[in-house]
Scaffold this motif. Structure first.
Motif, short mmCIF file in Angstrom:
data_model
loop_
_atom_site.label_atom_id
_atom_site.label_comp_id
_atom_site.label_asym_id
_atom_site.label_seq_id
_atom_site.Cartn_x
_atom_site.Cartn_y
_atom_site.Cartn_z
N ARG A 129 -20.54 5.93 27.76
CA ARG A 129 -19.98 5.53 26.47
C ARG A 129 -20.88 5.99 25.34
O ARG A 129 -22.11 6.07 25.49
CB ARG A 129 -19.83 4.01 26.41
CG ARG A 129 -18.81 3.45 27.40
CD ARG A 129 -17.40 3.66 26.91
NE ARG A 129 -16.41 3.03 27.78
CZ ARG A 129 -15.12 2.96 27.51
NH1 ARG A 129 -14.66 3.47 26.37
NH2 ARG A 129 -14.28 2.39 28.34
N ASP A 130 -20.31 6.27 24.19
CA ASP A 130 -21.08 6.86 23.10
C ASP A 130 -21.93 5.84 22.33
O ASP A 130 -22.60 6.21 21.38
CB ASP A 130 -20.18 7.63 22.13
CG ASP A 130 -19.14 6.73 21.46
OD1 ASP A 130 -19.14 5.52 21.70
OD2 ASP A 130 -18.32 7.27 20.70
N ASN A 131 -21.94 4.58 22.75
CA ASN A 131 -22.93 3.68 22.16
C ASN A 131 -24.30 3.85 22.83
O ASN A 131 -25.27 3.24 22.43
CB ASN A 131 -22.48 2.22 22.19
CG ASN A 131 -21.97 1.81 23.55
OD1 ASN A 131 -21.94 2.59 24.48
ND2 ASN A 131 -21.57 0.55 23.66
N THR A 133 -26.85 6.48 22.66
CA THR A 133 -27.04 7.63 21.77
C THR A 133 -27.52 8.87 22.51
O THR A 133 -27.38 9.98 21.99
CB THR A 133 -28.07 7.29 20.67
OG1 THR A 133 -29.30 6.87 21.29
CG2 THR A 133 -27.55 6.18 19.77
N SER A 136 -24.22 10.92 23.06
CA SER A 136 -23.22 10.98 22.01
C SER A 136 -22.90 12.44 21.68
O SER A 136 -23.53 13.35 22.18
CB SER A 136 -23.72 10.26 20.77
OG SER A 136 -24.92 10.85 20.31
N SER A 213 -18.85 11.00 17.64
CA SER A 213 -18.99 9.72 18.33
C SER A 213 -18.86 8.59 17.33
O SER A 213 -19.35 8.66 16.20
CB SER A 213 -20.37 9.63 18.99
OG SER A 213 -20.48 10.55 20.04
N SER A 214 -18.20 7.54 17.75
CA SER A 214 -18.07 6.37 16.89
C SER A 214 -19.31 5.49 16.94
O SER A 214 -19.57 4.69 16.05
CB SER A 214 -16.85 5.55 17.32
OG SER A 214 -17.08 4.99 18.60
N GLY A 215 -20.06 5.61 18.04
CA GLY A 215 -21.23 4.76 18.21
C GLY A 215 -20.87 3.36 18.63
O GLY A 215 -21.74 2.50 18.75
N ALA A 216 -19.59 3.09 18.87
CA ALA A 216 -19.16 1.74 19.22
C ALA A 216 -18.70 1.64 20.66
O ALA A 216 -18.12 0.64 21.07
CB ALA A 216 -18.02 1.32 18.28
N GLY A 217 -18.95 2.69 21.44
CA GLY A 217 -18.53 2.67 22.83
C GLY A 217 -17.08 3.00 23.05
O GLY A 217 -16.54 2.75 24.12
N ASN A 218 -16.42 3.57 22.03
CA ASN A 218 -15.00 3.88 22.16
C ASN A 218 -14.74 5.26 22.76
O ASN A 218 -13.63 5.57 23.17
CB ASN A 218 -14.32 3.80 20.78
CG ASN A 218 -14.38 2.41 20.20
OD1 ASN A 218 -14.23 1.43 20.91
ND2 ASN A 218 -14.63 2.33 18.89
#
Length: 430
Positions: A129-131, A133, A136, A213-218
């Motif tokens: 996931r993109d949270n 880093t 990402s 990346s949203s950085g929110a795990g999306n």
């Protein structure tokens, strides 16, 4: 011939790749200077992945008992623990996990077993996931994601899927058959499956991120156990806790690349493998500046359009005999520069540069020709411009003063000090 490399006859030492002279004997004063300021991996004669020390050239035996020189650009594996499917943020989803359950492609017992549990849903051995880093991505960049996969010997899965949950160019899933070593449904920029023996396959995809990346795990990507060759993205099913299991090892995530490079192991943090440079074999007495042949059997790592060159030169870009890939898709070119002017230029896009091709470039006054795989690409019997006596003095896997380093796989290189006939060139390249 005066300088020869490969053809199953290899020798390396620290900062040197040793060529040989048919007349003077093997490995006699024809070494290439070789640099790579980090370790790297290769597939060795025992069919295992092994780590090679700094400044040691890699002779890789994947797909061949004769071996080939492997030259790669710099790259970084951003996954911090490449040989562990992980806990917490990027842990397996709806999978029962057993660490260090089987022998991995490097011969150690570090491969992890993942078996779909009985919960309905998609079953993911890897889920990034993109949270996190470290993994990402940025819109407009290409990323390569690769992993070694093997069907569990007991009631194992035949198919796996690599998928993304981010906006990408093309379909955002690829299905792999890890029993027969085939791709059953394609997607993304590219995908590949390679046989590493003992049931292990390296599966890889290259995807172009179409948003940040949203950085929110999306956003992120995953490796899923699936039940059929044509399974939909992130197939949902209820496992039974014992079947459709897969062994996994060696995850790798590389950014701004067009292909998955050789495996870079990590243990707690990202690791970079530096670029490789190979140059400077021979001296003036080893080449006939008035006429000869440069021969190479080699393959590119990808059809990425960049110039990748091998050449005999005087140390400048003005006087050189060059065979190279690049500039356009599947372009192979034979070029001769004399005094900064083009004396001969022959090119074709009729061959796949990712396959091994046999190429021979003849140079001499009124006697230029370029052959590939037994086929004459073009010739010139009128051009008289040629080098001065003893002008050419080194063989390199790059263009001196400019770069264009050759990255790819090399089975053999030869520098002849006489003009081979057309019949000899056909035989040599067939």
């Amino acid at each position: 011939m005066s300088v020869r490399l490969g053809n199953g006859n290899w020798a390396v030492s620290s900062s040197k790749l040793l060529a040989y002279n048919d007349a003077a004997g093997p490995f006699f004063n024809k070494e290439f200077d070789f640099t790579r300021a980090t370790s790297a991996t290769r597939y060795n004669k025992s069919s295992l992945i092994e780590l090679v020390d700094n400044n040691i050239a890699r002779i890789d035996f994947l797909g061949s008992s004769e071996g080939h020189l492997l030259l790669e650009p710099a790259s970084t594996n951003k996954i911090p623990n490449s040989e562990n499917v992980g806990d917490g943020l990027n842990s397996p989803q709806k999978m029962d996990r057993t660490l260090n359950a089987a022998v991995a492609p490097d011969g150690t017992t570090t491969a992890d077993l993942c078996i779909p549990n009985t919960v309905e849903g998609s079953h993911q051995a890897y889920q990034y996931r993109d949270n996190d880093t470290s993994t990402s991505f940025v819109s407009g960049s290409n990323y390569a994601w690769s992993v070694f996969v093997k069907s569990n010997p007991t009631n194992g899965a035949q198919f796996v899927q690599m998928a993304t949950f981010v906006s990408t160019g093309g379909s955002n899933k690829v299905n792999f058959d890890i029993v027969n070593g085939t791709i059953t449904q394609t997607g993304f920029e590219s995908s590949k499956i390679e046989n590493y023996g003992n049931g292990w396959f390296r599966c890889s995809i290259v995807f172009a991120a179409l948003r940040n990346s949203s950085g929110a795990g999306n956003d992120g990507w995953s490796l899923n156990s699936i039940t059929a060759a044509d399974s939909s993205r992130a197939e949902s099913f209820a496992g039974d806790g014992s079947s459709n299991g897969i062994l996994v090892w060696g995850a790798q995530f590389e950014e701004q690349v067009d292909f998955a490079t050789s495996y870079i192991p990590t243990d707690g943090s990202a690791v970079t493998r530096n670029a490789e440079v190979c140059e400077g074999s021979g001296a003036a007495q080893d080449f006939n500046s008035l006429g000869g042949v440069l021969y190479a059997e080699m393959a590119g790592l990808d059809d990425d359009l960049t110039n990748r060159e091998i050449q005999i030169t005087d140390g400048s870009s003005d006087n050189r005999v060059t065979i190279f890939f690049g500039g356009a898709s599947n372009r192979i070119r034979g070029e001769i520069k004399v005094g900064g002017s083009t004396a001969f230029n022959s090119l074709t896009t009729s061959f796949n540069v990712e396959n091994f091709n046999k190429m021979a470039l003849r140079y001499g006054a009124e006697n230029f020709a370029f052959y590939i795989n037994g086929t004459l690409i073009s010739r010139s019997d009128t051009q008289t411009s040629i080098f001065s006596t003893n002008e050419l003095d080194s063989l390199n896997f790059l263009r001196k003063t400019v770069g264009s380093d050759f990255y790819g796989k090399v089975r053999e290189v030869r520098a002849y000090t006489r003009l081979l006939t057309d019949a000899e060139l056909i035989t040599l390249t067939t």
